[in-house]
Design a protein around this motif. Structure first.
Motif, PDB file in Angstrom:
ATOM      1  N   ILE A 176      35.434  97.953 -71.845  1.00 58.82           N
ATOM      2  CA  ILE A 176      36.636  97.473 -72.521  1.00 58.82           C
ATOM      3  C   ILE A 176      36.284  96.154 -73.213  1.00 58.82           C
ATOM      4  O   ILE A 176      35.967  95.176 -72.535  1.00 58.82           O
ATOM      5  CB  ILE A 176      37.803  97.235 -71.537  1.00 58.82           C
ATOM      6  N   PRO A 177      36.314  96.088 -74.541  1.00 54.00           N
ATOM      7  CA  PRO A 177      35.983  94.828 -75.224  1.00 54.00           C
ATOM      8  C   PRO A 177      36.913  93.693 -74.813  1.00 54.00           C
ATOM      9  O   PRO A 177      38.099  93.907 -74.565  1.00 54.00           O
ATOM     10  CB  PRO A 177      36.166  95.181 -76.710  1.00 54.00           C
ATOM     11  N   PHE A 178      36.353  92.491 -74.743  1.00 55.13           N
ATOM     12  CA  PHE A 178      37.163  91.310 -74.462  1.00 55.13           C
ATOM     13  C   PHE A 178      38.012  90.973 -75.686  1.00 55.13           C
ATOM     14  O   PHE A 178      37.719  91.388 -76.816  1.00 55.13           O
ATOM     15  CB  PHE A 178      36.282  90.115 -74.116  1.00 55.13           C
ATOM     16  N   GLU A 295      37.604  86.401 -82.426  1.00 56.40           N
ATOM     17  CA  GLU A 295      38.538  85.378 -82.894  1.00 56.40           C
ATOM     18  C   GLU A 295      38.585  85.322 -84.413  1.00 56.40           C
ATOM     19  O   GLU A 295      39.664  85.172 -85.007  1.00 56.40           O
ATOM     20  CB  GLU A 295      38.134  84.026 -82.304  1.00 56.40           C
ATOM     21  N   ALA A 296      37.435  85.451 -85.056  1.00 53.42           N
ATOM     22  CA  ALA A 296      37.415  85.478 -86.521  1.00 53.42           C
ATOM     23  C   ALA A 296      38.195  86.679 -87.041  1.00 53.42           C
ATOM     24  O   ALA A 296      38.964  86.574 -88.010  1.00 53.42           O
ATOM     25  CB  ALA A 296      35.976  85.519 -87.021  1.00 53.42           C
ATOM     26  N   ARG A 361      42.021  96.630 -80.826  1.00 48.12           N
ATOM     27  CA  ARG A 361      41.174  96.696 -79.640  1.00 48.12           C
ATOM     28  C   ARG A 361      40.604  95.360 -79.184  1.00 48.12           C
ATOM     29  O   ARG A 361      40.261  95.216 -78.012  1.00 48.12           O
ATOM     30  CB  ARG A 361      40.019  97.696 -79.852  1.00 48.12           C
ATOM     31  N   LEU A 362      40.510  94.343 -80.026  1.00 48.33           N
ATOM     32  CA  LEU A 362      39.859  93.089 -79.653  1.00 48.33           C
ATOM     33  C   LEU A 362      40.883  92.032 -79.270  1.00 48.33           C
ATOM     34  O   LEU A 362      40.860  90.909 -79.762  1.00 48.33           O
ATOM     35  CB  LEU A 362      38.968  92.588 -80.802  1.00 48.33           C
ATOM     36  N   GLU A 751      34.162 105.077 -79.553  1.00 52.35           N
ATOM     37  CA  GLU A 751      35.078 105.085 -80.697  1.00 52.35           C
ATOM     38  C   GLU A 751      36.313 105.928 -80.384  1.00 52.35           C
ATOM     39  O   GLU A 751      37.432 105.562 -80.726  1.00 52.35           O
ATOM     40  CB  GLU A 751      34.367 105.642 -81.934  1.00 52.35           C
ATOM     41  N   ALA A 752      36.084 107.058 -79.715  1.00 53.36           N
ATOM     42  CA  ALA A 752      37.209 107.925 -79.345  1.00 53.36           C
ATOM     43  C   ALA A 752      38.128 107.222 -78.360  1.00 53.36           C
ATOM     44  O   ALA A 752      39.359 107.305 -78.466  1.00 53.36           O
ATOM     45  CB  ALA A 752      36.695 109.238 -78.760  1.00 53.36           C
ATOM     46  N   ARG A 753      37.542 106.526 -77.393  1.00 55.04           N
ATOM     47  CA  ARG A 753      38.366 105.846 -76.387  1.00 55.04           C
ATOM     48  C   ARG A 753      39.087 104.647 -76.969  1.00 55.04           C
ATOM     49  O   ARG A 753      40.229 104.348 -76.598  1.00 55.04           O
ATOM     50  CB  ARG A 753      37.495 105.393 -75.207  1.00 55.04           C
ATOM     51  N   ALA A 754      38.448 103.943 -77.888  1.00 54.09           N
ATOM     52  CA  ALA A 754      39.010 102.682 -78.395  1.00 54.09           C
ATOM     53  C   ALA A 754      40.056 102.880 -79.479  1.00 54.09           C
ATOM     54  O   ALA A 754      41.036 102.131 -79.542  1.00 54.09           O
ATOM     55  CB  ALA A 754      37.882 101.787 -78.925  1.00 54.09           C
TER      56      ALA A 754
END
Length: 794
Positions: A176-178, A295-296, A361-362, A751-754
């Motif tokens: 899971i991306p932060f 953040e960017a 997602r981010l 990619e499918a999950r996100a």
């Protein structure tokens, strides 16, 4: 959900660990979790540990005391004592260190950006370490993973290390991306304004990092000079580190020093730098994650970075930035930046996609939501959301006709069925409004007459037919108590007269389909006028238009002059009832043979889907002495077609039956690649389905496909005139490099999950509906009860 939040440092301090522990804590509380704050822990390192550090340093080695067994045992004992007598369901820590010696009957979970093995000989202060520290570090990581019911990592790089080096069960690992610690409250409208306001006469770069060497500061200077030599004006903002003396007098460099996110004045300054920047440019030599890039993206700023460590899980090539290899020099980076900057329209799309990546997602909301879902699944714990005062549900009239029938998975590839279900799952109350065709024979006669004249004919945009739909719907709305109108078709609501907000979610507009699909070719002038008229009316009337691809959205803006602010790109999901778990996909990938390649193509139109081209690719691969088989599902070959022995055709599979679902699952699971060199494609649901099983996709870069497939991320796009040899080169190259193939397959599943699933997309659409509906209710309330003219503001 009651959580014991365990950490050896102050997790509420936004300066600790780049603010990650504090952001997670805030979001969990916001989502209704009850948290026992078991931090900071007071255990101290022994004097002997300090002595070891000094002695090893004198010997030219690094030794750190943070993994000493006695130190970890002291942490565990203190944490156990502080948790004794408290009620909690799970333990969570934003790191694995303090969990190694912890004893608990409750499930233990943690998140970390890297394993110890990731760090060794990667970061400079984890290089030339003492043998004792290496032994302690690996033992600590292994013990923590052994105790953990769930380990969450933000990148494939870190997760693979936990599984391959430490033998962690893939079922207990989640990627899971932060999120971003800055810009979390940014609104799309404001971000779009920042993007439009960015200078066109200069390129502004922001470099953020405390370690000049590790973050690639010298490469940034070299790239900036190369940009100037190409005739571009450059402004470079440096944040977080001390600029080397030799660069301090350069006029186009501005050094801002350390800007802390928890100091409001410094936060505002950093936010302003991001808002004005064209790119965040940090070509790190080593990076476990790189929160700066997220953040960017929150400010619509694409990232220019290195394909190392965890960065490829944040920056998707050509979607929210560009990644170059570690050996790339300044001029190479300059070439990428110059090309992206000079094409103004392409840059705007890249910048808007960057914000989409943050929004989808981010961010910490998505992280914590997916973490709690993983807890519920892995630890078998029910996650109860916080109880809020009950508010009336959002009720939506779901407008369909027989072609868009949402009660069956057969109509329009099952899209209305899955759209309806995902909105209901996201908390939208659906009221079905099935429209009946007008008894008037006019539309049918016109359609038949055009076909007799040898013309194509699209009956669905006939103005008399659509006006009849509008009259039906207006009558239905008189007795329905709904907040909005929603349709999977723009045409069905084209003539509707109502004060309620109207939304639609589709894959294309008429201008995009015209002369693209065979069924939209050779249309009569009157039919073309009807199509454009229906599309223009729908876009003019709607409060929000959701398209599954940038291709469709940009066509609507360019051809019909639609307001970009009410258009959103939200991809369709995979039309499968039960997505395979991450562990199941990992099993599929590992079981695929090395010495034989399985290809699959699923489609109903032999010619348009490019089946002949796929077969030619197979023959090309066989000519290179490689074993290969192609399975074609959903269509039969034209009469007289000769099929090679290595091509298997299954003309039809019922996806709405258990037998059909199992058969298709088996085909996807055993295949290496999904190949479909379409001649025309508005979207391509099958690509999302294939990605769900960890299948990289090979396709033509036309229509809406580039919004699904990104080169190097989940497959490869080819030009429409690419020959079978180009597809064969790519397939054979990856089959000869199995580690690289597996990495691409895992990325495809990610990619499918996100983003390529109905749960994520349904939440996004529902959020937009709720926002517009709430704004309308507020406006109506203000209109009904305007403020008194005698009111004086304090």
């Amino acid at each position: 959900m009651k959580i014991s939040y365990l950490y050896h440092r102050n997790a509420a301090n936004a300066e600790v660990q780049s603010g990650r522990p504090a952001s997670i804590l805030r979001q969990l509380l916001k989502m209704g979790a009850e948290v026992n704050e078991i931090f900071p822990l007071q255990a101290k390192r022994s004097r002997g540990s300090l002595a070891k550090k000094i002695l090893w340093r004198l010997a030219g080695r690094y030794h750190r005391g943070d993994r000493d067994p006695d130190y970890l045992t002291a942490f565990a004992q203190e944490a156990e004592a502080r948790m004794r007598g408290k009620e909690y369901d799970i333990i969570f820590s934003p790191g694995s260190e303090v969990l190694a010696k912890l004893r608990s009957a409750r499930p233990i979970t943690f998140c970390a950006d890297a394993t110890f093995a990731n760090l060794v000989d990667y970061y400079w202060d984890f290089s030339r370490t003492s043998p004792e520290y290496l032994r302690y570090g690996h033992a600590q990581e292994a013990e923590a993973l052994k105790r953990a019911s769930l380990a969450v990592y933000p990148s494939e790089w870190a997760a693979r290390s936990a599984i391959e080096v430490y033998g962690m069960d893939p079922k207990r690992v989640e990627i899971i991306p932060f999120g971003a610690n800055l810009g979390s409250c940014n609104e799309r409208e404001q971000v779009n304004q920042w993007i439009d306001d960015r200078a066109s006469d200069r390129v502004r770069l922001v470099f953020v990092g405390r370690d000049w060497k590790r973050k690639g500061g010298d490469i940034v200077i070299s790239a900036a000079r190369s940009l100037i030599s190409r005739g571009l004006r450059v402004e470079l903002d440096l944040v977080g580190c001390e600029i080397p003396r030799e660069f301090r007098s350069i006029p186009w460099i501005k050094a801002h020093g350390l800007l802390r996110a928890n100091v409001s004045s410094e936060q505002l300054k950093l936010s302003a730098l991001f808002a004005q920047a064209h790119f965040v440019f940090v070509p790190s030599r080593a990076e476990a994650y790189g929160m700066t890039f997220a953040e960017a993206n929150a400010f619509g700023v694409p990232a220019i970075a290195t394909a190392t460590g965890g960065i490829p899980s944040i920056v998707r090539q050509g979607v929210n930035g560009f990644l170059l290899p570690l050996n790339a020099d300044g001029p190479a980076y300059a070439g990428v930046i110059a090309q992206a900057f000079r094409n103004r329209n392409a840059y705007r799309e890249l910048a808007k996609n960057s914000f989409n990546e943050f929004d989808h997602r981010l961010n910490w909301r998505v992280f914590c939501s997916r973490y709690l879902e993983a807890v519920a699944r892995t630890c078998d714990i029910k996650v109860y959301p916080k109880k809020h005062p009950k508010s009336p549900p959002v009720r939506v009239a779901f407008v369909i006709n027989r072609y868009y029938d949402s009660s069956t998975q057969i109509a329009w590839s099952g899209l209305p069925y899955f759209i309806r279900n995902c909105l209901e799952k996201a908390g939208i109350e659906i009221v079905d409004c099935m429209l009946e065709d007008s008894p008037s024979a006019g539309p049918l006669i016109r359609h038949g007459f055009r076909r007799l004249l040898g013309r194509g004919s699209v009956r669905g945009c006939d103005q008399a037919l659509l006006k009849g739909y509008a009259r039906q719907l207006e009558q239905r709305l008189e007795s329905l108590n709904v907040d909005a109108i929603f349709s999977p078709s723009s045409w069905l609501i084209a003539h509707l007269q109502t004060k309620l907000p109207i939304f639609f979610w589709t894959d294309a507009c008429f201008a995009g389909m015209l002369n693209f699909y065979a069924s939209f070719s050779r249309l009569s002038p009157a039919n073309i006028r009807d199509g454009h008229e229906a599309e223009h009316r729908a876009l003019s009337r709607c409060a929000g238009a959701f398209y599954s691809s940038s291709w469709a959205a940009q066509t609507a803006i360019r051809h019909y002059g639609s307001d970009p602010e009410k258009i959103r790109v939200i991809p369709f999901g995979a039309n499968i009832h039960t997505r395979p778990t991450a562990a199941e996909v990992e099993h599929f990938i590992e079981q695929r043979p090395h010495d034989h390649c399985e290809l699959v193509l699923v489609g109903v139109d032999w010619k348009r889907k490019g089946v002949t081209h796929a077969i030619a690719t197979v023959e090309e691969i066989i000519g290179r002495n490689h074993s290969v088989r192609l399975t074609v599902v959903g269509c039969a070959p034209p009469r007289g077609t000769h099929l090679p022995d290595c091509v298997n055709v299954i003309p039809f599979i019922r996806k709405d039956t258990r037998e059909g679902q199992k058969l298709l699952t088996d085909i996807y699971a055993r295949s290496h690649f999904f190949i479909m060199p379409s001649r025309a494609e508005a979207y391509g649901l099958v690509f999302a389905e294939a990605n769900a099983f960890g299948l990289p996709c090979l396709a033509t870069g036309i229509g809406g496909i580039p919004s699904i497939i990104t080169n190097g991320a989940n497959g490869q796009l080819f030009s429409a005139d690419a020959g079978p040899q180009h597809y064969a080169d790519y397939i054979v190259g990856l089959m000869n490099d199995i580690p690289r193939y597996r990495q691409l397959a895992r990325q495809s599943a990610q990619e499918a999950r996100a983003r390529l699933n109905w749960d994520v997309s349904g939440e996004l659409v529902a959020a937009e509906l709720k926002k517009v509906i709430e704004r309308r209710k507020t406006d109506l309330a203000h209109a009904a009860f305007p403020p008194s003219p005698h009111h004086v503001s304090a």
